[in-house]
Structure formats: structure tokens, C-alpha cells
Design an enzyme around this catalytic site. Sequence first.
Site, short mmCIF file in Angstrom:
data_model
loop_
_atom_site.label_atom_id
_atom_site.label_comp_id
_atom_site.label_asym_id
_atom_site.label_seq_id
_atom_site.Cartn_x
_atom_site.Cartn_y
_atom_site.Cartn_z
N SER A 190 0.86 -1.19 0.00
CA SER A 190 0.00 0.00 0.00
C SER A 190 0.89 1.24 0.00
CB SER A 190 -0.86 -0.05 1.27
OG SER A 190 -1.27 1.22 1.70
N TYR A 201 -3.05 -0.96 10.00
CA TYR A 201 -2.99 -1.19 8.56
C TYR A 201 -1.60 -0.82 8.02
CZ TYR A 201 -4.47 -0.90 3.63
OH TYR A 201 -4.59 -1.07 2.27
P1 NDP Z 1 -11.76 -5.14 -1.05
O1 NDP Z 1 -12.39 -4.92 0.27
O2 NDP Z 1 -12.56 -5.03 -2.27
O3 NDP Z 1 -11.02 -6.54 -1.09
C1 NDP Z 1 -10.48 -7.16 0.03
C2 NDP Z 1 -10.49 -8.63 -0.24
O4 NDP Z 1 -9.88 -9.32 0.84
C3 NDP Z 1 -11.89 -9.17 -0.40
O5 NDP Z 1 -11.92 -9.96 -1.56
C4 NDP Z 1 -12.09 -10.00 0.86
O6 NDP Z 1 -12.90 -11.13 0.60
C5 NDP Z 1 -10.68 -10.43 1.18
N1 NDP Z 1 -10.49 -10.74 2.59
C6 NDP Z 1 -10.57 -9.90 3.66
N2 NDP Z 1 -10.32 -10.57 4.78
C7 NDP Z 1 -10.08 -11.86 4.44
C8 NDP Z 1 -9.75 -13.02 5.16
N3 NDP Z 1 -9.62 -13.02 6.49
N4 NDP Z 1 -9.55 -14.17 4.47
C9 NDP Z 1 -9.68 -14.18 3.13
N5 NDP Z 1 -9.99 -13.12 2.39
C10 NDP Z 1 -10.19 -11.97 3.04
O7 NDP Z 1 -10.56 -4.10 -1.08
P2 NDP Z 1 -9.34 -3.90 -2.09
O8 NDP Z 1 -9.56 -4.62 -3.35
O9 NDP Z 1 -9.11 -2.46 -2.11
O10 NDP Z 1 -8.16 -4.57 -1.26
C11 NDP Z 1 -7.33 -5.60 -1.78
C12 NDP Z 1 -5.94 -5.41 -1.23
O11 NDP Z 1 -5.41 -4.19 -1.76
C13 NDP Z 1 -5.86 -5.30 0.29
O12 NDP Z 1 -4.72 -5.97 0.75
C14 NDP Z 1 -5.72 -3.80 0.50
O13 NDP Z 1 -5.09 -3.51 1.70
C15 NDP Z 1 -4.88 -3.43 -0.70
N6 NDP Z 1 -4.89 -2.02 -1.06
C16 NDP Z 1 -6.01 -1.37 -1.45
C17 NDP Z 1 -5.95 -0.03 -1.82
C18 NDP Z 1 -7.13 0.74 -2.28
O14 NDP Z 1 -7.01 1.99 -2.48
N7 NDP Z 1 -8.28 0.13 -2.52
C19 NDP Z 1 -4.69 0.71 -1.76
C20 NDP Z 1 -3.58 -0.08 -1.33
C21 NDP Z 1 -3.67 -1.39 -0.99
P3 NDP Z 1 -14.30 -11.31 1.34
O15 NDP Z 1 -15.10 -10.08 1.06
O16 NDP Z 1 -14.86 -12.55 0.75
O17 NDP Z 1 -13.95 -11.45 2.78
#
Ligand code: NDP
Length: 255
Positions: A146, A159
Site C-alpha cells: 500500500s 494497517y
Molecule cells: P476489497 O475490500 O474489495 O477486497 C479485500 C479482499 O480481501 C476481499 O476480496 C475480501 O474477501 C478479502 N479478505 C478480507 N479478509 C479476508 C480473510 N480473512 N480471508 C480471506 N480473504 C479476506 O478491497 P481492495 O480490493 O481495495 O483490497 C485488496 C488489497 O489491496 C488489500 O490488501 C488492500 O489492503 C490493498 N490495497 C487497497 C488499496 C485501495 O485503495 N483500494 C490501496 C492499497 C492497498 P471477502 O469479502 O470474501 O472477505
Amino acid sequence: MSSNLFNLEGKTALITGGNGGIGLGIAKGFAVSGADIAIAGRNENKTVEAIASLSDTNSTLLGLEVDVSDQNSVEKMVADTLKKFGKIDILVNNAGIGIRNLPHEYSLEDWNKVIDINLTGAFLCSKAVYGNMKDRGSGKIINIGSMTSIFGLDWAVAYASSKGGIVQLTKTLAVSWAKDGIQANSILPGWIHTDLTQGIKDNYQERYDHILSRIPENRWGEPSDLSGTAIFLASDASNYVTGISIPVDGGYTSF
Ligand code: NDP
């Protein structure tokens, strides 16, 4: 040398959190490049929908339920993927959550939850795929960091700590497993429109606009903006690239 260094045909990718947002954006890119794909998340309905959204590709697909913070659940996810595909060439450690609060108001419970999913989860998944990658002498691990891997952020103490840890986890895996033919790298996404950031747009318009004013490309990113770098790091094009973290941020870190 292959005529298309970025080709993923014949490769199997396992993407945690691949059922939405950035993970699904990466899955779509991998599918276009020819990979077979397992996507794993907690929410079964989202996973079914995500699989459906990929069904017009030539990829063989598998949807799995996992909690990446639970070692047994992670080991089952990897075993089920190996049962279906026989190998895992690419692991994307993308699953992540954020809980917003100031450091002095942050509960230990929330701290542990964020660290367990964002950092320990990436460690557990990497450890679980290692044996298969080592036995075949090749593998690609892509960790999702991130901007908070680099910057501090007042309401993101756990985070940002987890995402800083992702950079060091990446370097350590790279150094440890290079001899096994495994490359480990990170992508550091900028500010991307997903469920995770929807609350900023909905509830903190000023903050949303301030962030926008800091992005030279003059727009927030979309999940599809991550797929090119992910394909590079998943493919033979990056066989001599390991241990690095690449910002994909519209220039945010350069401003
Ligand atoms: P989303 O909330 O859309 O995606 C997060 C994903 O993580 C979901 O698919 C969720 O699945 C899964 N998830 C969460 N907890 C668990 C768990 N315990 N076990 C398995 N799966 C899990 O957000 P983003 O797409 O934005 O995030 C994806 C990654 O990108 C993350 O690591 C986030 O920190 C990172 N990120 C995002 C940014 C942004 O601006 N959006 C910027 C920088 C980094 P489910 O819903 O089925 O639990």
C-alpha cells in the site's frame, strides 16, 4: 527465450481476496494472459459472482472459501488448489482489511485482527505454497502492500504497520527462496476505487479530493490498473526481479 515473455498459459494462479476489488482486477488480467485461476475469499456469494464474471475467458476457474488468518483454512485452500490443478505457479497475497482509528484509541483486538489478516495471512499463504514451488524449482509470489508501506497515515496504525511489514516479508522471502527458483515481489497500489475505499468517497469528500489533488495522473485508480504490473511479476518477464516493491499509484509517491 519465449516469444511472449508475459504469457501465462499453462500457469496456475491462486489469488486471495480474488473475489472483488483489486484481487478480481488482477484475476481478470491473468485470465486474459491465459492463466488458470483459483480465487479465495470469505464471502461465498461474492466468490460465485466473481467466478461468473470470468466465465467468458478460456481459464479454468476454481472458487474457494478461506480465512487467511487461520492456518488450517489456508492449508486447506492450498490443498484444494493442488487437487484441482496439480500445481501453484503464482500466489497473490491480496486479502486485506482496514479498521480506521487513531493510534491512542486503537484496541488491541482491532490491531490483532488487521495484522493477522494483512500480514500473518500473507506469511501463512506463502509458507503453504512453498513446498510445491520448491519441488518444481519455480514460483512467483506477489504481495499487495500500500502507500502506507511507505507513508504514515493518522487513522491507519495497524494497517500501515501491516503494510510496512509486507515490504520486509517480501524481501525476506525473496532472499530465502531465490535458491529454489522462487521470486517474491510486492505491488504498492495507490488510491484505488474498491469497497475498501468507498467509505472515503461517501463520507469524507474533502479527504477524497485532497488525495486526488496529490495524484499527478489526476484520477483515483481502478482495479484494472494493477493487472499489468501483476502480469509482469507473475510471468517469465520478471525472472531476474525479486524482493522489490513497485508503486502503482499514478505518480502519488513521486509528488
Ligand atoms: P476489497 O475490500 O474489495 O477486497 C479485500 C479482499 O480481501 C476481499 O476480496 C475480501 O474477501 C478479502 N479478505 C478480507 N479478509 C479476508 C480473510 N480473512 N480471508 C480471506 N480473504 C479476506 O478491497 P481492495 O480490493 O481495495 O483490497 C485488496 C488489497 O489491496 C488489500 O490488501 C488492500 O489492503 C490493498 N490495497 C487497497 C488499496 C485501495 O485503495 N483500494 C490501496 C492499497 C492497498 P471477502 O469479502 O470474501 O472477505
